[in-house]
Design an enzyme around this catalytic site. Structure first.
Site, PDB file in Angstrom:
ATOM      1  N   ASN A  20       0.860  -1.179   0.000  1.00  0.00           N
ATOM      2  CA  ASN A  20       0.000   0.000   0.000  1.00  0.00           C
ATOM      3  C   ASN A  20       0.892   1.223   0.000  1.00  0.00           C
ATOM      4  O   ASN A  20       1.369   1.681   1.043  1.00  0.00           O
ATOM      5  CB  ASN A  20      -0.904  -0.014   1.235  1.00  0.00           C
ATOM      6  CG  ASN A  20      -1.883  -1.157   1.182  1.00  0.00           C
ATOM      7  OD1 ASN A  20      -2.844  -1.142   0.410  1.00  0.00           O
ATOM      8  ND2 ASN A  20      -1.605  -2.205   1.959  1.00  0.00           N
ATOM      9  N   GLU A  21       1.126   1.738  -1.190  1.00  0.00           N
ATOM     10  CA  GLU A  21       2.037   2.863  -1.361  1.00  0.00           C
ATOM     11  C   GLU A  21       1.323   4.165  -0.969  1.00  0.00           C
ATOM     12  O   GLU A  21       0.099   4.186  -0.801  1.00  0.00           O
ATOM     13  CB  GLU A  21       2.473   2.939  -2.837  1.00  0.00           C
ATOM     14  CG  GLU A  21       3.232   1.715  -3.336  1.00  0.00           C
ATOM     15  CD  GLU A  21       4.661   1.609  -2.782  1.00  0.00           C
ATOM     16  OE1 GLU A  21       5.001   2.313  -1.810  1.00  0.00           O
ATOM     17  OE2 GLU A  21       5.436   0.793  -3.329  1.00  0.00           O
ATOM     18  N   PRO A  22       2.085   5.266  -0.805  1.00  0.00           N
ATOM     19  CA  PRO A  22       1.462   6.551  -0.496  1.00  0.00           C
ATOM     20  C   PRO A  22       0.285   6.821  -1.433  1.00  0.00           C
ATOM     21  O   PRO A  22       0.377   6.570  -2.639  1.00  0.00           O
ATOM     22  CB  PRO A  22       2.601   7.550  -0.724  1.00  0.00           C
ATOM     23  CG  PRO A  22       3.834   6.765  -0.424  1.00  0.00           C
ATOM     24  CD  PRO A  22       3.553   5.373  -0.888  1.00  0.00           C
TER      25      PRO A  22
END
Ligand code: F6R
Length: 636
Positions: free
Chosen positions: A161-163
């Site tokens: 879950n990236e920025p």
């Protein structure tokens, strides 16, 4: 006026435990997992674990395997769900998370194969959505996650879950962040081989676990960890969403905890015991925060910025300023091996013996010049007996393209010179390169050629530094030759090889790096080997007279208070150092770098050395072009 950080009620918004080492943390956590499994078993319930991959959980998995093998811990009623998998990567791929989990854990414990779940990275696009929903359904059917294990990426991601990932996000296909792909480049043997997408549990999925444990080791994670624990909850830092969960625990080693306020700026959160070290940290921090040189700080600056205690204890700013100034002033020397025939009371290194036996350990073949190319030259010019010891061949850092080009040249030269043995070696290399699939580990002859290429570069770089190439030793340690990234195992032979060099040379000075870095990195593994070799030599006659200096990689800025020796580089010396680094041709980008990509490694070294000079200048010390810096080990 109060410092803004001070006005926050509570710094750490997540329960945080700091351990002496990743191994100590792993042993505490594995013990808790064991209790969880046994408690559930006694109650007739299976245990459901959410698992992570990457270097972080490796010590934990090793400890779980040990508990299984040596203490009979069974996993027969344990069900697992992994966080994520690269998309488009088959299970058999050496970097697939499915394979990682089997190699690192499942193959060594008695877990039932049908209880193991890893998202399927090969599911066709049109079925991804349904497959992700089915994954969530399986977690629900298993009764939900009892415990979710997490690492954290430098982007602040949990799972993948990236920025930008939402608080409510569920299991889905995502695009990997540029920094994440850059960090994975070594595992995939080149950034171009790193997948662009992955399937990951969502933040919402993770937050449904009944308990969550986040682990992080090494200095490279310290900044993002501190932001996740102490900063506001925000989408740009997905790990901060953990603050909304009732049962989260963060486990850190000391290096990863280094940027938490209670360690970095302890005076902002409570009473401090004012040792010379903490005083220096506080004063340099105050100077940097206010943008004022040390000697211009006044009483009001101290009392208005959480340092009233220090002022009370020491009377006035004047004395504290002078003391801090002198301490830093005394770190500066153009004589990294000591200045013969002078009073060395206030010098970082001893004057005698005038000619020292010096070993510079370089984990990979470019670390020496990157970390201390300028000081290396000075040591040699000032007449010390310097030996450069390259711990590993560095072959993983050479691309296939580069090796193939070298093979062509060597093939022609060998044919031209009628060198039959050379021809047959290079024929093997070419054949192995052709048969090699993307991401596959190098066969032995290819490794050998790549290692030799790096040797050549190391020798050239030394020459640029004015160091005779005969001073170099290449140990090609087995942990590296037999391993791959994140999967290094230290053996007795590694320690013996390093111990043998120490015993033979009996050094007065050792320069090394890798301390407190990512424990899975080559540098950190090399440092661990060195530590063990030193432990073996604890009673050797030379040991008491040997000082160990630590030079730094380029991960993060220096805290000036940590520095015990700073060696200035003139503009000419800096240019020479950069030329030396530049000789490590295989380590430069193979293609032009578009903006937004990380800069070339020689540029980063330049930026670091200049930034440190700037820091000293702003503190009110002399203004230099660039500085190389060293800590004294054991770090005090
Ligand atoms: C792994 C995962 C990632 C990693 C993170 C840290 O399954 O989901 O979030 O935990 O990228 O990676 P390492 O541990 O290699 O530093």
């Amino acid at each position: 006026m109060k410092h803004p950080i001070q006005e926050e009620e509570q710094k750490e918004r997540l329960r945080t435990r700091v351990h002496a080492s990743p191994a100590a943390a792993a042993s505490a956590l594995a013990g808790e997992i064991r209790q969880l499994i046994e408690r559930n078993r006694a109650a007739g319930r299976p245990t459901v674990l959410g698992l992570a991959t990457g270097s972080t959980p490796v010590p934990l998995y090793r400890e779980l395997i040990r508990l299984h093998r040596e203490e009979g811990l069974s996993f027969r009623d344990v069900t697992t769900f992994n966080l994520d998998e690269y998309y488009g990567v088959p299970r058999t791929h050496p970097e697939s998370y499915w394979r990682f989990m089997h190699e690192q854990l499942f193959a060594h414990i008695d877990i039932a194969p049908e209880r193991v779940h890893v998202p399927d990275g090969m599911v066709p696009r049109e079925r991804v959505f349904a497959d992700c929903q089915a994954y969530e359904e399986k977690i629900r059917q298993a009764g939900g996650l009892d415990l979710q294990i997490l690492g954290i990426g430098r982007t602040g991601h949990i799972g993948f879950n990236e920025p930008g990932s939402g608080r409510e996000s569920r299991t889905r296909l995502v695009t990997l962040d540029a920094m994440t792909r850059h960090d994975a480049a070594r595992d995939f043997l080149g950034e171009e081989n790193v997948p662009r997408h992955a399937i990951t549990m969502g933040v919402g999925t993770i937050l449904e676990a009944r308990r969550i444990v986040l682990m992080a080791w090494g200095r490279a994670k310290a900044t993002i960890v501190a932001e996740a624990i102490e900063g506001p909850v925000r989408e740009s830092l997905p790990a901060s969403f953990l603050q909304g969960h009732a049962a989260v625990e963060v486990h850190l080693d000391e290096a990863a905890a280094g940027e938490l306020t209670r360690f970095r700026y302890p005076w902002l959160v409570g009473r401090v015991e004012w040792t010379p070290a903490t005083t220096l940290r506080a004063v340099t921090w105050l100077s940097a925060t206010l943008g004022k040189p040390l000697l211009k700080l006044v009483d009001a600056d101290y009392s208005e910025h959480g340092l009233a205690d220090l002022l009370t204890e020491r009377g006035s700013a004047y004395g504290v300023n002078i003391e801090a100034f002198n301490r830093l002033q005394h770190t500066i020397t153009g004589w990294p091996g000591g200045k013969p025939g002078t009073d060395d009371t206030n010098r970082p290194e001893r004057a005698e013996p005038a000619v020292k036996r010096v070993i510079v350990f370089s984990p990979e073949p470019s670390d020496d010049v990157v970390g201390m190319g300028g000081s290396l030259r000075r040591l040699v010019d000032q007449g010390h007996e310097v030996t450069i010891v390259y711990l590993t061949s560095g072959s993983f850092g050479v691309s296939d393209e580069e090796a193939a080009a070298a093979a062509e040249l060597i093939a022609e030269t060998a044919a031209h010179g009628g060198d039959a043995a050379g021809e047959s070696f290079i024929a093997q290399v070419r054949q192995q390169l052709q048969a090699k699939k993307a991401g596959q580990i190098d066969p032995p002859e290819v490794r050998r050629l790549k290692g030799l290429l790096r040797r050549g570069e190391a020798r050239e770089a030394l020459q640029v530094c004015g160091v005779a190439t005969g001073r170099a030793r290449f140990l090609d340690l087995p942990f590296y030759e037999n391993g791959r990234y994140r999967q290094f195992h230290i053996g007795e032979a590694d320690v013996r090889a390093v111990a043998a060099v120490l015993t033979e040379i009996q050094p007065h000075q050792v320069f090394a790096t890798g301390y407190s870095g990512d424990p899975g990195s080559v540098a950190a593994v090399g440092f661990e080997i060195l530590t063990r070799a030193f432990a073996n030599a604890a009673n050797a006659s030379w040991r008491a007279g040997c000082r160990v200096w630590l030079y730094r990689d380029m991960k993060g800025p220096w805290d000036p208070a940590e520095i015990r020796m700073a060696v200035p580089l003139s503009p000419v010396e800096l240019a020479q150092k950069l030329q030396a680094i530049y000789r490590h041709k295989s380590q430069r980008s193979q293609r032009p770098i578009s903006s937004g990509q990380p800069r070339e490694f020689w540029q980063q070294a330049e930026a670091h050395n200049r930034a440190l000079a700037d820091t000293y200048d702003k503190l009110g010390l002399a203004e230099y072009e660039a500085l190389e810096a060293f800590q004294l080990w054991p770090v005090r």
